[in-house]
Each structure stands twice: as C-alpha cells, then as structure tokens.
Enzyme design. Sequence first.
Site, PDB file in Angstrom:
ATOM      1  N   HIS A 202       4.211 -11.228  15.845  1.00 17.41           N
ATOM      2  CA  HIS A 202       3.353 -10.043  15.786  1.00 17.41           C
ATOM      3  C   HIS A 202       1.947 -10.272  16.302  1.00 17.41           C
ATOM      4  O   HIS A 202       1.126  -9.354  16.285  1.00 17.41           O
ATOM      5  CB  HIS A 202       3.291  -9.476  14.360  1.00 17.41           C
ATOM      6  CG  HIS A 202       2.528 -10.358  13.397  1.00 17.41           C
ATOM      7  ND1 HIS A 202       3.128 -11.359  12.692  1.00 17.41           N
ATOM      8  CD2 HIS A 202       1.227 -10.383  13.028  1.00 17.41           C
ATOM      9  CE1 HIS A 202       2.236 -11.976  11.921  1.00 17.41           C
ATOM     10  NE2 HIS A 202       1.060 -11.392  12.117  1.00 17.41           N
TER      11      HIS A 202
HETATM   12  C1  UD1 Z   1      -2.596  -7.477  10.665  1.00 17.42           C
HETATM   13  C2  UD1 Z   1      -3.646  -8.578  10.647  1.00 17.42           C
HETATM   14  C3  UD1 Z   1      -2.996  -9.911  10.983  1.00 17.42           C
HETATM   15  C4  UD1 Z   1      -1.835 -10.207  10.061  1.00 17.42           C
HETATM   16  C5  UD1 Z   1      -0.861  -9.026  10.069  1.00 17.42           C
HETATM   17  C6  UD1 Z   1       0.180  -9.267   9.023  1.00 17.42           C
HETATM   18  C7  UD1 Z   1      -5.924  -7.966  11.325  1.00 17.42           C
HETATM   19  C8  UD1 Z   1      -6.927  -8.040  12.410  1.00 17.42           C
HETATM   20  N1  UD1 Z   1      -4.678  -8.344  11.645  1.00 17.42           N
HETATM   21  O1  UD1 Z   1      -2.094  -7.381  11.983  1.00 17.42           O
HETATM   22  O2  UD1 Z   1      -3.954 -10.953  10.811  1.00 17.42           O
HETATM   23  O3  UD1 Z   1      -1.193 -11.366  10.482  1.00 17.42           O
HETATM   24  O4  UD1 Z   1      -1.559  -7.807   9.754  1.00 17.42           O
HETATM   25  O5  UD1 Z   1       1.297  -8.495   9.174  1.00 17.42           O
HETATM   26  O6  UD1 Z   1      -6.238  -7.577  10.226  1.00 17.42           O
HETATM   27  N2  UD1 Z   1       1.614  -0.365  11.738  1.00 17.42           N
HETATM   28  C9  UD1 Z   1       2.548   0.507  11.270  1.00 17.42           C
HETATM   29  N3  UD1 Z   1       2.810   0.507   9.933  1.00 17.42           N
HETATM   30  C10 UD1 Z   1       2.170  -0.295   9.047  1.00 17.42           C
HETATM   31  C11 UD1 Z   1       1.205  -1.178   9.547  1.00 17.42           C
HETATM   32  C12 UD1 Z   1       0.928  -1.196  10.904  1.00 17.42           C
HETATM   33  O7  UD1 Z   1       3.144   1.263  12.016  1.00 17.42           O
HETATM   34  O8  UD1 Z   1       2.453  -0.246   7.839  1.00 17.42           O
HETATM   35  C13 UD1 Z   1       1.343  -0.392  13.187  1.00 17.42           C
HETATM   36  C14 UD1 Z   1       0.124   0.457  13.520  1.00 17.42           C
HETATM   37  O9  UD1 Z   1       0.467   1.398  14.478  1.00 17.42           O
HETATM   38  C15 UD1 Z   1      -0.885  -0.513  14.121  1.00 17.42           C
HETATM   39  C16 UD1 Z   1      -0.106  -1.800  14.366  1.00 17.42           C
HETATM   40  O10 UD1 Z   1       1.077  -1.732  13.589  1.00 17.42           O
HETATM   41  O11 UD1 Z   1      -1.431  -0.031  15.290  1.00 17.42           O
HETATM   42  C17 UD1 Z   1      -0.918  -3.000  13.959  1.00 17.42           C
HETATM   43  O12 UD1 Z   1      -1.389  -2.894  12.623  1.00 17.42           O
HETATM   44  P1  UD1 Z   1      -2.784  -3.596  12.187  1.00 17.42           P
HETATM   45  O13 UD1 Z   1      -2.947  -3.569  10.717  1.00 17.42           O
HETATM   46  O14 UD1 Z   1      -3.909  -3.066  13.002  1.00 17.42           O
HETATM   47  O15 UD1 Z   1      -2.617  -5.084  12.651  1.00 17.42           O
HETATM   48  P2  UD1 Z   1      -1.374  -6.061  12.493  1.00 17.42           P
HETATM   49  O16 UD1 Z   1      -0.850  -6.383  13.828  1.00 17.42           O
HETATM   50  O17 UD1 Z   1      -0.454  -5.526  11.470  1.00 17.42           O
HETATM   51  N1  UDP Z   2       7.617 -11.431   5.273  1.00 15.02           N
HETATM   52  C1  UDP Z   2       8.432 -10.501   4.628  1.00 15.02           C
HETATM   53  N2  UDP Z   2       9.298  -9.732   5.372  1.00 15.02           N
HETATM   54  C2  UDP Z   2       9.386  -9.845   6.732  1.00 15.02           C
HETATM   55  C3  UDP Z   2       8.549 -10.785   7.372  1.00 15.02           C
HETATM   56  C4  UDP Z   2       7.674 -11.555   6.621  1.00 15.02           C
HETATM   57  O1  UDP Z   2       8.387 -10.385   3.404  1.00 15.02           O
HETATM   58  O2  UDP Z   2      10.178  -9.119   7.350  1.00 15.02           O
HETATM   59  C5  UDP Z   2       6.664 -12.221   4.466  1.00 15.02           C
HETATM   60  C6  UDP Z   2       6.714 -13.711   4.646  1.00 15.02           C
HETATM   61  O3  UDP Z   2       7.682 -14.311   3.823  1.00 15.02           O
HETATM   62  C7  UDP Z   2       5.296 -14.112   4.247  1.00 15.02           C
HETATM   63  C8  UDP Z   2       4.456 -12.950   4.725  1.00 15.02           C
HETATM   64  O4  UDP Z   2       5.357 -11.860   4.904  1.00 15.02           O
HETATM   65  O5  UDP Z   2       5.209 -14.203   2.831  1.00 15.02           O
HETATM   66  C9  UDP Z   2       3.760 -13.266   6.022  1.00 15.02           C
HETATM   67  O6  UDP Z   2       3.117 -12.122   6.498  1.00 15.02           O
HETATM   68  P1  UDP Z   2       2.817 -11.866   8.033  1.00 15.02           P
HETATM   69  O7  UDP Z   2       3.645 -12.764   8.886  1.00 15.02           O
HETATM   70  O8  UDP Z   2       2.907 -10.401   8.251  1.00 15.02           O
HETATM   71  O9  UDP Z   2       1.261 -12.219   8.149  1.00 15.02           O
HETATM   72  P2  UDP Z   2       0.463 -13.568   8.443  1.00 15.02           P
HETATM   73  O10 UDP Z   2       0.846 -14.577   7.431  1.00 15.02           O
HETATM   74  O11 UDP Z   2       0.747 -13.985   9.847  1.00 15.02           O
HETATM   75  O12 UDP Z   2      -0.969 -13.159   8.340  1.00 15.02           O
END
Ligand code: UD1
Ligand code: UDP
Length: 368
Positions: A202
């Site tokens: 991601h």
């Molecule tokens: C965010 C964090 C990242 C973390 C990740 C965990 C920041 C800068 N990034 O990235 O560090 O590793 O979360 O998963 O804070 N979206 C949905 N539904 C949701 C959430 C997001 O559709 O419930 C879509 C939105 O359209 C959005 C995109 O995903 O544009 C990204 O979401 P965003 O929270 O901006 O950043 P992540 O890539 O999720």
């Molecule tokens: N995770 C989950 N379901 C999924 C993918 C990840 O529950 O489909 C959990 C995973 O076990 C870990 C956390 O989400 O506990 C990690 O989150 P993510 O990778 O979104 O964020 P990051 O750690 O990179 O910030």
Amino acid sequence: MKIVHIVGARPNFMKVAPVAAALAKTGVSGQVLVHTGQHFDANMSAIFFDQLGIPRPEINLEVGSGSHAAQTAAIMTALEPVLVRAATDLVMVYGDVNSTMAAAVVCAKLLIPVAHVEAGLRSFDRTMPEEINRVLTDQVSELLFTPSADADENLLREGVPKRRIHRVGNVMIDTLARLLPSAEQAVPPKSLPERFALVTLHRPSNVDDAQVLRQWVGALEKVSERLPVWFPLHPRTRQRIGGSASVAANGRLRWMDPVGYVEFLAMQRRATVVITDSGGIQEESTFLGVPCLTVRENTERPITVTLGTNSVVGRDPARLLDQVEKILAGQGKKGSVPPLWDGKAAERIAVVVAAWNSDRQRAKTQAN
Ligand code: UD1
Ligand code: UDP
C-alpha cells in the site's frame, strides 16, 4: 487522571488496544478514545474494535481522505476544540500516520503533554510521509515509548532528552500474543493451503504509479507459478488496480478485500513467505518466525532485519523472485524475537505513565 487516545488508521488500533487495557488495570478511569476517521471502511476500522475489544470511540472526527495538507489540517481543526473542552492530562498518539502527527502538533500548541507510542523509528528517507510524521511527533512529545534500542539511539541523536525516552518494547506484539489462540480458531489451519505467499502492498511508492504497480503484479503472477499467492488489497491499492483485481492470471493469485485482524494473523502464521511494504507486518512476521520480504528500499524497523526474519529486497522484481526461490529451498531466515517483544510492553507503559503522573502532581503541590 484524564487520558485521551488519538487513533485514525488501521495500524493504530492494534497499538491502542493493549495500552488502554493496561491503563484501565492500573486504575486510570478517565480514558477517552478519539477516532479521527482517517480510515473509515468497516474492514479498515470497525472490525478491529470488535475483534480487539477496544471500547467504541467517544468521538469520531470523520475527516476521511484527502491530500496530506487537507487531511492533516482537517484533523487539527476538528481536534483542537475537542481538546480545549476536555481537561486533559495526557494525550497518547500511536505510530506514524497523519492522525498521529496532526494530534501531536495540536497538543503541543495547547500545552497538553503528548505520549508517543512507537517513538524513535527512522527510515532516514524523508520522501516517506511517515518519516516526516515520526520526526515531528517525537520532537513535541514529552513521553517517548520506544520498541527497540535503535529507536533510543535515533532520539538521542536528535537531541531528545534521555529522561523522556522509555524503552518498553513493542505493543503490536502484545496484541498479537493475546489473539494468536483466537486466530487459530477463526481460521483453522486446514482451511489454508499447505504453502502460500501472503502479500500486502500500500505504499504510494509501490502502488500510486501505474507502471510500478503493473510491475509488481507481474512479479506476483510469477511468484504464483511457484506457490499460491493471497493478496488482501488495501483500498489505496484496490483503487489503482481497479477491475483487473477480479481476474487472476492463472487462478493462483487470489485477490481479496482487507481481512480482519484474527483472519490476517491466522494467514500470516501459516504463510510460507510474507511479501509486504507494511511496517507492522515486518514486525509481526519476525515474531511469528515467518520469512518476510520487504519490497522497499529501506526500513524504519532495522531490528526485524538484524534479529528477525525480514529481508529488505528493494524494488527490483528479479531480486524478489530470487529470494522467494531461496525460501522455497528452505534457506529463509530463521531469526529470533527481539528483546522486550514479550507481550508486556503496554504494562510497562502504564507503569511509566503512573510514575509520570505522580511526579507531576507532586510538582504541582510544591508549586502551590
Ligand atoms: C495510511 C498511512 C500509512 C499507513 C496506512 C495503513 C499516512 C500518511 N499514511 O496510508 O502510513 O501505513 O494508512 O493502512 O497517514 N481509503 C478508503 N477507505 C478507508 C481508508 C482509505 O477507501 O477506510 C482510500 C481513500 O480513498 C484514500 C486512500 O485509501 O484516498 C488512502 O488513504 P489514506 O488514509 O490517505 O492513506 P493510506 O494509504 O491508507
Ligand atoms: N492487517 C489486517 N488485515 C489486512 C492487512 C493487515 O488486519 O488485511 C493488519 C496487520 O496484521 C497489522 C496491521 O494491519 O497488524 C498493519 O497495518 P498496515 O499494513 O495497514 O499499516 P502499517 O503497519 O504499514 O503502517
């Protein structure tokens, strides 16, 4: 003592769960949970509250998605009046997402002490938004809870006073250790393939550029010629892959929606190899002893490489395929569990918070 916890994105939920529980056990009754709404899909948020037993948030700021500036500003604007209203002794923030940094900066300006859980991690790559969030949050935090010695060293180098740094271990592992038995029940091992690769991607650097993403999908198709690939798609990645995610090239690359924590844990535990760019999953796979290939140029969690099962393979698909072959040949890293990743990190946090609060009360009494 009144403590406000700020959470917003998926990886925050695994971290707040043990901390809130440990604080409650030590008698902190005034805990409030604020959800920024950064993540909002049921399978990116609500499911974790149920599975991890986290109390429902008292407040949801419902900020949703946006550019970095828009999302950060929305969180700050919505959070400030909440914190002004609540007489708060301590705000606890988690990890490195925009919600973490936005909340820390609001508190710093309101002179509310901040505790940062998972402080001190550094990738030294400032093109990562998370690195900016980590550095800024740590600079304005009063209590810095670190998972490993490298994090302490980073903070000291940046001039953080030693007395603020508390090495407590890894709270994500607290949650993992607690829920491992439920994971086995939720997904019996027999329902999983004997060998498979579990994938999550991601990071914007891997999925936002169509050509880079295509290259990774091509590499995963190649991996799937060797063993089945299971790939729960983060919404960011799902949006970019689009409709093509419903068709697997050879039937062995299986896309799915994000899964719940216990389901993911069960899959991770049984995986032959984990391929990821996630921060938390590098740590979980190290604890589980499952080889992890991190498709990034760097990691802010070097201990997973030096002690654990993680290998940072960069962004060259050929290198990834080569490493998968090695793991299939039984040459995957065995690794060991880093010190203090023992399921008790949150208990140590609760002890530090209690001592900090006593010192503060004493100082207040003396001043009066
Ligand atoms: C965010 C964090 C990242 C973390 C990740 C965990 C920041 C800068 N990034 O990235 O560090 O590793 O979360 O998963 O804070 N979206 C949905 N539904 C949701 C959430 C997001 O559709 O419930 C879509 C939105 O359209 C959005 C995109 O995903 O544009 C990204 O979401 P965003 O929270 O901006 O950043 P992540 O890539 O999720
Ligand atoms: N995770 C989950 N379901 C999924 C993918 C990840 O529950 O489909 C959990 C995973 O076990 C870990 C956390 O989400 O506990 C990690 O989150 P993510 O990778 O979104 O964020 P990051 O750690 O990179 O910030």
